[in-house]
Design a protein around this motif. Structure first.
Motif, PDB file in Angstrom:
ATOM      1  N   TRP A 180      12.136   3.063  -7.392  1.00 33.51           N
ATOM      2  CA  TRP A 180      12.242   1.603  -7.412  1.00 33.51           C
ATOM      3  C   TRP A 180      13.141   1.154  -8.562  1.00 33.51           C
ATOM      4  CZ3 TRP A 180       8.073  -2.264  -5.761  1.00 33.51           C
ATOM      5  CH2 TRP A 180       7.486  -1.879  -4.555  1.00 33.51           C
TER       6      TRP A 180
ATOM      7  N   GLY B 113      10.575   4.144   3.421  1.00 36.80           N
ATOM      8  CA  GLY B 113       9.435   4.801   2.803  1.00 36.80           C
ATOM      9  C   GLY B 113       9.121   4.253   1.436  1.00 36.80           C
ATOM     10  N   GLN B 114      10.039   3.464   0.849  1.00 31.90           N
ATOM     11  CA  GLN B 114       9.805   2.873  -0.462  1.00 31.90           C
ATOM     12  C   GLN B 114       9.452   1.396  -0.342  1.00 31.90           C
ATOM     13  OE1 GLN B 114      13.427   3.537  -2.660  1.00 31.90           O
ATOM     14  NE2 GLN B 114      13.618   5.613  -1.880  1.00 31.90           N
TER      15      GLN B 114
ATOM     16  N   ILE C 205       6.640   7.419  -6.084  1.00 28.71           N
ATOM     17  CA  ILE C 205       7.585   6.567  -5.376  1.00 28.71           C
ATOM     18  C   ILE C 205       8.241   5.538  -6.285  1.00 28.71           C
ATOM     19  CG2 ILE C 205       5.947   4.777  -4.661  1.00 28.71           C
ATOM     20  CD1 ILE C 205       7.338   4.889  -1.914  1.00 28.71           C
TER      21      ILE C 205
ATOM     22  N   GLN D 264      -2.009   7.504  -2.684  1.00 30.87           N
ATOM     23  CA  GLN D 264      -2.043   8.249  -3.953  1.00 30.87           C
ATOM     24  C   GLN D 264      -2.197   9.715  -3.553  1.00 30.87           C
ATOM     25  OE1 GLN D 264      -2.297   6.282  -7.252  1.00 30.87           O
ATOM     26  NE2 GLN D 264      -1.296   5.015  -5.732  1.00 30.87           N
TER      27      GLN D 264
ATOM     28  N   PRO E 198       7.875  -2.153   0.947  1.00 40.91           N
ATOM     29  CA  PRO E 198       6.594  -2.539   1.518  1.00 40.91           C
ATOM     30  C   PRO E 198       6.743  -2.919   2.990  1.00 40.91           C
ATOM     31  CG  PRO E 198       7.472  -4.320   0.190  1.00 40.91           C
ATOM     32  CD  PRO E 198       8.370  -3.138  -0.037  1.00 40.91           C
TER      33      PRO E 198
ATOM     34  N   TYR F  68       0.829  -1.205   0.000  1.00 40.10           N
ATOM     35  CA  TYR F  68       0.000   0.000   0.000  1.00 40.10           C
ATOM     36  C   TYR F  68       0.864   1.256   0.000  1.00 40.10           C
ATOM     37  CZ  TYR F  68      -2.759   3.872   1.779  1.00 40.10           C
ATOM     38  OH  TYR F  68      -3.337   5.100   1.945  1.00 40.10           O
ATOM     39  N   GLN F  69       0.525   2.192  -0.895  1.00 39.70           N
ATOM     40  CA  GLN F  69       1.133   3.510  -0.911  1.00 39.70           C
ATOM     41  C   GLN F  69       0.026   4.541  -1.154  1.00 39.70           C
ATOM     42  OE1 GLN F  69       4.107   4.215  -0.148  1.00 39.70           O
ATOM     43  NE2 GLN F  69       5.194   2.274  -0.374  1.00 39.70           N
TER      44      GLN F  69
ATOM     45  N   ILE G  85       5.899   9.670   3.111  1.00 37.00           N
ATOM     46  CA  ILE G  85       6.123   9.051   1.813  1.00 37.00           C
ATOM     47  C   ILE G  85       5.742  10.034   0.719  1.00 37.00           C
ATOM     48  CG2 ILE G  85       5.443   7.149   0.327  1.00 37.00           C
ATOM     49  CD1 ILE G  85       4.854   5.581   2.877  1.00 37.00           C
TER      50      ILE G  85
ATOM     51  N   ASN H  86       1.766   8.659  -7.811  1.00 38.82           N
ATOM     52  CA  ASN H  86       2.582   7.971  -6.832  1.00 38.82           C
ATOM     53  C   ASN H  86       4.005   7.918  -7.362  1.00 38.82           C
ATOM     54  OD1 ASN H  86       3.738   6.407  -4.946  1.00 38.82           O
ATOM     55  ND2 ASN H  86       2.271   4.742  -5.056  1.00 38.82           N
TER      56      ASN H  86
ATOM     57  N   ASP I 144      -0.297   0.739  -6.426  1.00 40.59           N
ATOM     58  CA  ASP I 144       0.084  -0.277  -5.448  1.00 40.59           C
ATOM     59  C   ASP I 144      -0.595  -1.611  -5.732  1.00 40.59           C
ATOM     60  OD1 ASP I 144      -2.434   0.612  -4.702  1.00 40.59           O
ATOM     61  OD2 ASP I 144      -1.787   1.429  -2.774  1.00 40.59           O
TER      62      ASP I 144
END
Length: 847
Positions: free
Chosen positions: A161, A682-683, A157, A86, A685, A83-84, A139, A155, A609
């Protein structure tokens, strides 16, 4: 602790192994050593003396449950929540908080060394305007830039990755590698291994330390006769290089490796094409003399065979393998056994194995006489010297059982990439790289997935099955294969272009510079692909096979092989964030059609996510991804035989909670509860590592566990070495060698309890270790060095799952040094359990 709660506590043995305890209560007391007495001072005042010493005592109470032991199996399970939020973001890395220089493109959470900004960053998901730049925390937080624009929703983030990875342990690989990490220890008298030396390539070897714990080091004090340490040997392993002229090492005489019966293992490679090349020799006296004694192990480079030699008074005898069983292009595992099969105190059977296969033997008239005084020579016998590299030597003062011999051969084959024969317990383990226990899953933000590899691909050379039908300029018309060019490649949508190479006959096609030809795929359709070769002018032929090249990232650990598989998941379309994104394309994934016009899978998902969770679940269970390595006892190799998965709602009611179950039932041992990753704070899971795995009869009963502790704690003469920590240790160690030699039996040393690890949860240090998730896990520690700031909780950045380090100080020891002073067990019949109590006293130096 709450009622019914149990805390995992680990006792640490001298060799680094741990014994896990389920504690129901833990008491830690600190008692200062002080004195208080009266002297005739004014008003009868009393004086107290503080010796600045404290005694720390830890009392642990717990239970060993399960009286009979587990006979059932269970698969280990892990949970990852992707979960992140939006959320609204602007510029910067995806973590906020802390002070930092304004105007920097790096968020304050990553700029801890900078000065304070014009305004402090908040830790929520929003932000505020201060000093001409927007600051936000949490985040997706950022620093600098203009006022937040709603067109920046998304998102972001996933931008961070790119080229990061998560390692998932594979239960079958963990079990297989764990069985072969160390050879048999009972009767181990000498263990020389080149990878234990802290040398650099090309440096002279003055001493080769004995890894058996017995201190029987090989040495050469004459600099002109010292061999050379090399790092580029078999399977990438280091070795001791000898020139064949005058270089050698020697081990002082010991009756323990000059016994009537023995088992010797060597790993060596000769560079010579003629002459006798002794790997080891304990020969004493001369051939024909009545006092000739000892044994030796040779390569005969002239006949390309191997000799196991021994002496029996006036007779020099040997068994020799057939010619051409040894080549100077390969290394070999030699196993030499001397056995007294009828227990008449005279050896009567000699066996010589090459790579686990019996190649020579003698079962009568052996008459071997052990050496009684001469040193053991490494790389020399008389005027003969070894020319080549010696990697490892292991000597036992007994004949190992068949199972034990095969275990050690399996360990060596595992380590040096050698194949053992069919029928051997560890046949083929040379192809199973010993340190690979994980599937690495990496992410590429500049690629989209293809029809043939819709969820990810093995990042190594892959055969498409297509061959060249004809070539016109840079356009190749293909034939055959399980797919079409526009099902394998996505040049239109992918920012990172795929590359190919071509196989002809028995090798890959080379260019005019004699290098393998690589070409970039620039366009495809159903029958052709257009390429841009790295080196123009190379002729491609009809029937050349088309392979997909691995992507050579800057991080070489992202390039896989049959030994260490790496799955890359393309995520370019998983997040539509763009600095200038249109509002209608600002949130969630997008699904451009494949190169062949077909629709992408899961195109109904609208959250990043959820889409990431879906992609990882499919990649981990895809039948088209073939690791090339057995993942179970049936020798199946595809990912659908490794894991099973289930997607459920997270606490935020989105489908991004992924449960991963190992299909092979086994405990993951030291890898339990750990999933390693390079994703930052913060990145990554929220992760619960694999736990609950059992492999049936390997799980011990409560009584087994009590016996294990009794066996270790009741043995008082078993401390193998005194760690060289400080000046005090050096002084106290002055007489220890004498005590060890006179009192301690070397066969039974090395299982002393030297530390304890007691975990606790913390948010004060959350984020200081890459393994931290929603909370930090740390072990209690003690230290007598450094300032007060080095002794409090906020300094601790070592994750509780990491190993104990007896030679470290402070929190980096990751536990508390000391010794067990009391252990009691109470059998509770009604509960069918053993209740125990244990007292542990902290000590910096153990004598």
């Amino acid at each position: 602790m709450d009622a019914g709660e149990r805390m995992p506590v680990r006792l640490v043995q001298e060799n680094g192994d741990t014994i896990s305890l389920d504690a129901t209560a833990i008491d830690i007391t600190v008692e200062r050593q002080q004195s208080n007495f009266a002297i005739p001072l004014m008003d009868a005042k009393r004086m107290g003396i503080d010796l600045n010493q404290s005694q720390v005592q830890i009392e642990v109470q717990g239970v060993f449950a399960d009286d009979t032991g587990q006979e059932t199996t269970a698969q280990a399970t892990a949970i990852l929540d992707f979960y992140q939020p939006q959320q609204i973001v602007t510029w910067g890395q995806p973590v906020g908080g802390g002070g930092g220089n304004t105007g920097s493109p790096v968020s304050s959470g990553f700029n801890t060394g900078g000065s304070s900004g014009f305004g402090g960053a908040t830790t929520g998901l929003g932000g505020f305007l201060a000093g001409g730049g927007s600051f936000s925390g949490g985040i997706g937080g950022s620093l600098g830039g203009g006022v937040t624009d709603f067109s920046d929703m998304g998102n972001r983030i996933l931008q961070h990755w790119n080229k990061k990875y998560i390692d998932f342990p594979v239960a079958y690989w963990v079990e297989a590698s764990g069985a072969l990490l160390n050879p048999v220890t009972s009767g181990l008298q000498l263990w020389l291994k080149a990878d234990s030396l802290p040398e650099s390539d090309g440096s002279p070897v003055e001493s080769w330390s004995d890894s058996s714990g017995n201190g029987r080091n090989a040495a050469q004090t004459n600099p002109s006769l010292q061999p050379t340490y090399r790092t580029d040997g078999i399977n990438g392993k280091p070795y001791i290089g000898l020139n064949g002229d005058d270089q050698y090492l020697e081990v002082p005489f010991s009756p323990f490796f000059n016994s009537e019966e023995f088992t010797i293992f060597t790993v060596a490679k000769t560079n010579a094409s003629s002459g006798d090349h002794p790997i080891i020799s304990s020969i004493e006296g001369s051939t024909g003399d009545s006092d000739a004694k000892g044994y030796a192990l040779f390569y005969d480079a002239s006949n390309k065979d191997s000799l196991a030699q021994w002496r029996e008074g006036g007779t020099d005898d040997n068994v020799t393998t057939a010619a051409n069983t040894i080549k100077n292009t390969d290394g070999y595992i030699l196993t030499y056994t001397m056995d007294d099969t009828d227990a008449d105190s005279e050896s009567d059977t000699v066996n010589l194995f090459i790579n686990g296969s019996l190649k020579a033997s003698q079962a009568s008239s052996v008459g071997y006489i052990p050496n009684t005084a001469a040193n053991l020579f490494i790389g020399r016998q008389g005027t003969n010297y070894f020319n080549g590299g010696i990697y490892e030597i292991i000597i036992y003062n007994r004949v190992l059982t068949v199972a034990e011999r095969e275990e050690v051969e399996g360990y060596l084959a595992f380590k040096y990439g050698m194949n053992l024969p069919r029928g051997h317990e560890y046949a083929g383990t040379g192809n199973f790289y010993h340190s690979t226990r994980h599937i690495r899953v990496a992410f590429d933000k500049h690629m989209v997935a293809s029809v043939k590899e819709p969820y990810g691909f093995l990042n190594q050379q892959r055969d498409t099955g297509m061959t060249i039908g004809s070539v016109s300029g840079n356009v190749i018309t293909v034939t055959g294969g399980t797919g079409k060019p526009n099902e394998w490649f996505e040049p239109t949508e992918s920012e990172r272009m795929s590359r190919v190479l071509f196989f002809r006959g028995a090798q890959f096609v080379k260019d005019t510079n004699d290098d393998i030809l690589f070409a970039t795929v620039t366009a495809v359709n159903a029958t052709t692909l257009t390429i841009n070769p790295d080196t123009p002018g190379t002729t491609l032929n009809q029937h050349d096979k088309i392979y997909i090249s691995p992507i050579f990232y800057e991080d070489s650990s992202l390039v896989g092989s049959g030994a260490g598989p790496v799955i890359v998941i393309p995520i370019q379309n998983a997040d539509t964030f763009d600095e200038n994104a249109a509002p209608e394309k600002a949130v969630g994934p997008e699904f451009p059609t494949h190169e062949d016009g077909s629709a992408r899978d899961s195109n109904s998902l609208t959250r990043t996510d959820e889409y990431i969770t879906y992609l990882i679940s499919k990649a981990l269970t895809s039948s088209y991804i073939d690791t090339g390595k057995a993942v179970n006892i049936l020798n199946e190799t595809t990912m659908d035989k490794v894991f099973s998965v289930a997607i459920a709602e997270s606490a935020h009611a989105h489908n991004c909670r992924l449960t991963i179950t190992q299909q092979y039932a086994s405990s993951l041992g030291a890898l339990s509860d750990t999933i390693n990753t390079t994703l930052g704070v913060g990145q990554m899971p929220v992760t619960q590592g694999f736990s609950g795995g059992r492999s049936g009869k390997r799980v011990k009963s409560g009584g087994d566990k009590v016996q294990d502790l009794l066996g270790i704690l009741a043995n008082s003469n078993n401390y193998a070495d005194n760690p060289d920590l400080n000046f005090a240790t050096d002084i106290l160690s002055a007489g220890i060698d004498f005590l060890n030699n006179q009192v301690n039996a070397p066969d039974y040393s090395g299982d002393y309890i030297r530390g304890i690890q007691i975990p606790y949860l913390s948010k004060a240090t959350k984020g200081k270790n890459a393994l931290d998730s929603h909370v930090a896990q740390r072990n209690f520690f003690l230290t007598t060095e450094g300032s007060t700031g080095q002794k409090v909780s906020t300094i601790n950045d070592i994750h509780a799952s990491r190993l104990f380090s007896h030679s470290a100080e402070g929190h980096r020891k990751n536990g508390i040094s000391g010794l067990v002073t009391n252990f009691g067990v109470h059998r509770e019949a009604e509960m069918k359990a053993y209740e125990f109590s244990l007292t542990f006293m902290a000590a910096d130096i153990i004598l």
